[in-house]
Design a protein around this motif. Structure first.
Motif, mmCIF file in Angstrom:
data_model
loop_
_atom_site.group_PDB
_atom_site.id
_atom_site.type_symbol
_atom_site.label_atom_id
_atom_site.label_comp_id
_atom_site.label_asym_id
_atom_site.label_seq_id
_atom_site.Cartn_x
_atom_site.Cartn_y
_atom_site.Cartn_z
ATOM 1 N N ASP A 211 13.732 2.870 9.230
ATOM 2 C CA ASP A 211 13.149 4.208 9.272
ATOM 3 C C ASP A 211 11.688 4.203 9.704
ATOM 4 O O ASP A 211 11.007 5.237 9.629
ATOM 5 C CB ASP A 211 13.282 4.883 7.906
ATOM 6 C CG ASP A 211 12.596 4.069 6.804
ATOM 7 O OD1 ASP A 211 12.250 2.898 7.067
ATOM 8 O OD2 ASP A 211 12.435 4.607 5.687
ATOM 9 N N ASP A 212 11.175 3.079 10.158
ATOM 10 C CA ASP A 212 9.781 2.994 10.611
ATOM 11 C C ASP A 212 9.737 3.303 12.106
ATOM 12 O O ASP A 212 10.080 2.469 12.946
ATOM 13 C CB ASP A 212 9.224 1.593 10.340
ATOM 14 C CG ASP A 212 7.741 1.498 10.705
ATOM 15 O OD1 ASP A 212 7.166 2.524 11.144
ATOM 16 O OD2 ASP A 212 7.161 0.400 10.557
ATOM 17 N N LEU A 213 9.325 4.500 12.449
ATOM 18 C CA LEU A 213 9.239 4.935 13.846
ATOM 19 C C LEU A 213 7.798 5.150 14.279
ATOM 20 O O LEU A 213 7.514 5.908 15.221
ATOM 21 C CB LEU A 213 10.040 6.231 14.045
ATOM 22 C CG LEU A 213 11.552 6.110 13.809
ATOM 23 C CD1 LEU A 213 12.208 7.481 13.944
ATOM 24 C CD2 LEU A 213 12.176 5.124 14.772
ATOM 25 N N ASN A 232 7.139 4.126 22.634
ATOM 26 C CA ASN A 232 6.454 4.922 21.601
ATOM 27 C C ASN A 232 6.801 6.399 21.736
ATOM 28 O O ASN A 232 7.013 7.100 20.743
ATOM 29 C CB ASN A 232 4.944 4.732 21.709
ATOM 30 C CG ASN A 232 4.494 3.373 21.181
ATOM 31 O OD1 ASN A 232 5.192 2.752 20.378
ATOM 32 N ND2 ASN A 232 3.348 2.915 21.633
ATOM 33 N N MET A 235 10.311 6.916 20.410
ATOM 34 C CA MET A 235 10.377 6.898 18.948
ATOM 35 C C MET A 235 9.788 8.175 18.365
ATOM 36 O O MET A 235 10.273 8.679 17.340
ATOM 37 C CB MET A 235 9.653 5.659 18.414
ATOM 38 C CG MET A 235 10.394 4.353 18.719
ATOM 39 S SD MET A 235 9.773 2.918 17.806
ATOM 40 C CE MET A 235 8.109 2.808 18.430
ATOM 41 N N GLN A 239 11.861 10.589 16.040
ATOM 42 C CA GLN A 239 11.401 10.966 14.708
ATOM 43 C C GLN A 239 11.411 12.485 14.539
ATOM 44 O O GLN A 239 11.804 13.011 13.488
ATOM 45 C CB GLN A 239 10.001 10.410 14.470
ATOM 46 C CG GLN A 239 9.481 10.651 13.044
ATOM 47 C CD GLN A 239 8.150 9.973 12.813
ATOM 48 O OE1 GLN A 239 7.456 9.627 13.743
ATOM 49 N NE2 GLN A 239 7.794 9.759 11.556
#
Length: 824
Positions: A211-213, A232, A235, A239
């Motif tokens: 869950d780290d975006l 980036n 993501m 997110q």
């Protein structure tokens, strides 16, 4: 924190740059001297070869210099330009002993000095934006009154000599390059040892939780910096999408929990209920709750669907009547009868947007009106100031002033909704769709009671009367084209973009009859539905002169003319934009020049005649038999023969100049025209009309494309493709250097040369497909098979410039005038 700060301070670097810098420093030191020597040799060899051609051209022109009545005259020989490659621009000038320009380019003569030697001299000058190599040679002339030098300058741009020099250089340095590449390959073999930063990036990604975006922050080489930026961005979008889905799920869970709990409670009570009437009431409540829950879930899913479609911008063109029709079809017949629709002109007004979203917007408004009122629902549409407005009016309880803004929020309902099944999402969906389409939503009190929901949407920016203007122009143009004996004035026809947009417009100035060229435009717009085409029809000489004189009201994006010599002169003088079309491969070499002039048709010059006036056994099949027929039956054909007026028609002059070059009987034929008082016209259609109605017996050098098309329509004419030789010209396209929409013009060039465009040329237009192997009735192969003569295409090249030489053209026209229309 320390690691992040360090990463921020470090700047991206290039591993490949380090490796290649080191390799090139070591290798270039050993090879630079050899390469410089080879390049110098290649340039000198190329200059010697092309300078000899320039000198030969100048000496050829010098040999044609004559003195008539104390004046210098020169008729440029065709061989003077035929020796060139055909890929460079060619200029020339001839000056008499008084430094006056006899013929050619005056600005070239102004830049060069007098030459007093018969030996060629060479100079490089900047001329018309390019470096040109000039060969100058003198010709000594003597008259009873004076003796002096005539100066001849011939200039050529240096593209081809540079190409030859580069070819010699590339072939000579090939071994050097091979060794250099081998050495670089060996260095490249060790590149993997320098990819530690990418390994660190890999570890960074593997160590992250699912869950780290958050954005990647480790330093990376510049070669992958754009990749990391794209990752980036992806993501961040992911997110955002997850947050939207999570929010929707949370809201759905919250809103659905209450009706589901109520359903469960009612069902549990009903299970223990013994009284049938009480049980029936319980079941009714269960049904009401189920309907409410079903509607809530449906609205939540629809909101998610619309959110997705709005983000993906799924745009198409529809109409208000179509949207309302979709809504009405989904209603029960009783409810559909309550709708009273009055749209007027707004019914067929184009709407640009997402059709599903627009339909759901209108459905929610109509459903609310049907639920909260019992009488008829009035739907009124009108157009005002470039916007489309639609109002849905009911006689329900309406909304209080403070509720009109609240009900536009999600899950908010007015006081009048008590006892009515609903979710509180309908108007919020309506507001969002209207806003996404650049419009607005207003909730108004209806006079006499009730609510009026007013939605305003912008119309596409387009000329509302363009279709009417195009039709009117076509209707006005048709009779003018039918029988006009003189060149027609320019007429403009507008072909609106099929998708209703007006953002892109292609302006074409051409000489092809509008009804014929409309076939090309229609086929082109099937591929580019977003392009409006404005076609202005004129004649070849006015097209050439108006463009050069800057007299065009609208700058054209594309020039199309059958007078290819005039097109070539525009390109040679620097007015054309080069374009390397992907469809040039199968195009014959003679049908394009320097990637600036492109031929797209195959049109023979033919003889036409009226079968009621000339018997089959006396039909002339060659140019010589035509001259003999006219000479032996002068009175019979007096005023009954027609051909081009070469002083007015660019294509007529082109064909006559080519005839004079090829045929030894040309001037005999011209003399025969003069003896029968031949009639002269500026266009093929006018000659065709005369032969068809019997006022003319025969037409000479008529474009076969027009003749074939008229014959196919049933006109009483017969066509002769000569048995000795057949001149074939190609209509040519040129993109002006100052074209406002050059990219659209390039697209049309691609279309005209593509199989689809060539199919149009080979189809009902009968203009002829120039690309071999094209599909259709009128291909170059089938046209050539209609006669037994030698097919002689008029090639696009510098040779066409000879006939346009000012002095040569004037002498040719004077001779023609004297022969075909002698003074008493």
């Amino acid at each position: 924190m320390d690691r992040t700060a360090t990463a921020t301070r470090q700047r991206p670097f290039s591993i490949r740059r380090r490796i290649f810098a080191l390799a090139l420093v070591l290798l270039l030191a050993a090879s630079v001297v050899l390469i410089v020597f080879i390049r110098d040799y290649a340039e000198r060899a190329s200059d010697r070869a092309f300078d000899r051609l320039l000198a030969a051209s100048a000496l050829t022109i010098a040999g044609a210099v004559q003195v008539e009545n104390e004046a210098v005259v020169v008729e440029i020989p065709f061989a003077a330009f035929a020796m060139f490659s055909g890929q460079d621009r060619v200029f020339y000038a001839v000056e008499d002993p008084d430094a006056l320009t006899v013929t050619g380019y005056e600005d070239l003569a102004a830049q060069m000095g007098e030459t007093v030697s018969s030996e060629p001299t060479f100079t490089d000058i900047l001329y018309r934006g390019e470096i040109a190599r000039v060969a100058s040679v003198g010709r000594l002339i003597s008259t009873p009154s004076d003796t002096g030098w005539v100066t001849i300058h011939v200039a050529e741009t240096q593209n081809q000599r540079e190409a030859l020099s580069n070819e010699i250089l590339s072939n000579a340095v090939l071994p050097v390059l091979a060794l250099t590449l081998l050495a670089i390959g060996l260095v490249w073999f060790g590149i993997s040892r320098m990819f530690a930063p990418l390994t660190e990036l890999e570890h960074e990604l593997r160590a992250r939780s699912p869950d780290d975006l958050s954005p990647i922050s480790v330093p990376v080489p510049s070669e992958v910096e754009h990749l990391v930026s794209a990752l980036n961005g992806f993501m961040a979008r992911l997110q955002k999408a997850m947050e939207r889905v999570s929010g929707l799920v949370a809201e759905a869970a919250h809103e659905v929990r209450t009706p589901l709990a109520s359903l469960r409670a009612q069902a549990e009570v009903a299970m223990d209920e013994q009284d049938p009437e009480a049980l029936r009431r319980r079941v009714g409540r269960i049904h009401t709750g189920a309907v409410q829950a079903s509607q809530l879930v449906s609205q939540l899913l629809m909101e998610a669907t619309i959110s997705h479609r709005m983000e993906n911008s799924e745009i198409e063109t529809t109409t208000l009547a179509s949207v309302i029709g979709d809504v009405r079809q989904r209603l029960d017949p009783d409810q559909a009868q309550r709708l009273q629709i009055a749209l007027g002109q707004a019914a067929e007004a184009p709407l640009r947007g997402d059709r599903v979203a627009l339909r759901e917007m209108m459905r929610n408004v109509v459903d609310n009106a049907l639920v909260y009122s019992d009488g008829p629902i009035d739907i009124v549409g009108h157009i005002d100031k470039g916007a489309l407005s639609v109002e849905v009016n009911d006689r329900g309880p309406g909304l209080e002033a403070g509720e009109k803004s609240e009900v536009l929020e999600r899950f908010k309902r007015g006081k009048a909704s008590n006892g009515k099944v609903g979710s509180g999402l309908g108007l919020s969906i309506v507001a969002r769709v209207a806003q996404a389409h650049g419009g607005s939503l207003r909730l108004l009190d209806r006079m006499g009671g009730g609510l009026s929901v007013a939605i305003t949407l912008p119309l596409p920016r387009r000329a509302s009367s363009s279709k009417a203007l195009g039709l009117a122009a076509a209707l006005l143009l048709a009779p003018a084209l039918a029988l006009s004996p003189v060149p027609a004035d320019a007429a403009t026809t507008i072909y609106p973009a099929p998708d209703g947009s007006s953002a892109q417009t292609l302006n074409i100035l051409g000489v092809t009859d509008t009804p014929l060229f409309a076939h090309f435009i229609a086929a082109y717009q099937t591929q580019r539905r977003d392009v409006t085409v404005v076609y202005e029809e004129t004649d070849s000489l006015p097209l050439f002169r108006r463009y050069l004189d800057g007299e065009l009201e609208t700058a054209p994006d594309l020039l199309i003319s059958s007078a290819s010599d005039l097109q070539l002169k525009l390109a040679n003088d620097g007015h054309a934009l080069a374009y390397d079309s992907p469809y040039l491969g199968p195009l014959p070499e003679w049908a394009h020049w320097r990637n600036e002039v492109f031929g797209f048709t195959f049109e023979p010059a033919v003889i036409i005649y009226n079968p009621d006036l000339i018997d089959d056994n006396e039909v002339p099949r060659t140019h010589l038999t035509l001259a003999e027929l006219i000479e032996t039956q002068t009175e019979r054909f007096r005023g009954k023969i027609a051909t081009y007026d070469i002083a007015l028609s660019g294509v007529g002059y082109l064909l006559a100049a080519q005839d004079q070059t090829i045929s030894s009987t040309f001037w005999r034929l011209a003399n025969a025209f003069g003896r029968v008082n031949a009639r002269f016209s500026g266009s093929s259609p006018a000659i065709l009309n005369g032969v068809a109605d019997g006022s003319l017996a025969l037409g000479y050098n008529v474009l076969g494309s027009y003749a074939f098309a008229r014959q196919a329509e049933g006109a009483p004419i017969e066509i002769v493709v000569p048995d000795d030789y057949v001149l074939v010209l190609t209509r040519s396209m040129l993109i002006p250097r100052d074209a406002p929409n050059a990219e659209l013009a390039k697209g049309f060039v691609d279309f005209a040369l593509s199989p689809a465009g060539q199919a149009v040329a080979a189809g009902t237009t009968a203009l002829g497909a120039v690309v071999p192997g094209s599909a259709g009735e009128w291909t170059s192969e089938t046209i050539a098979a209609r006669g037994r003569g030698v097919i002689q295409p008029i090639p696009l090249g510098p040779g066409l410039l000879v006939a346009l030489d000012t002095l040569r053209r004037q002498r040719f026209l004077d001779t023609w005038q004297e022969i075909v229309s002698p003074k008493p």
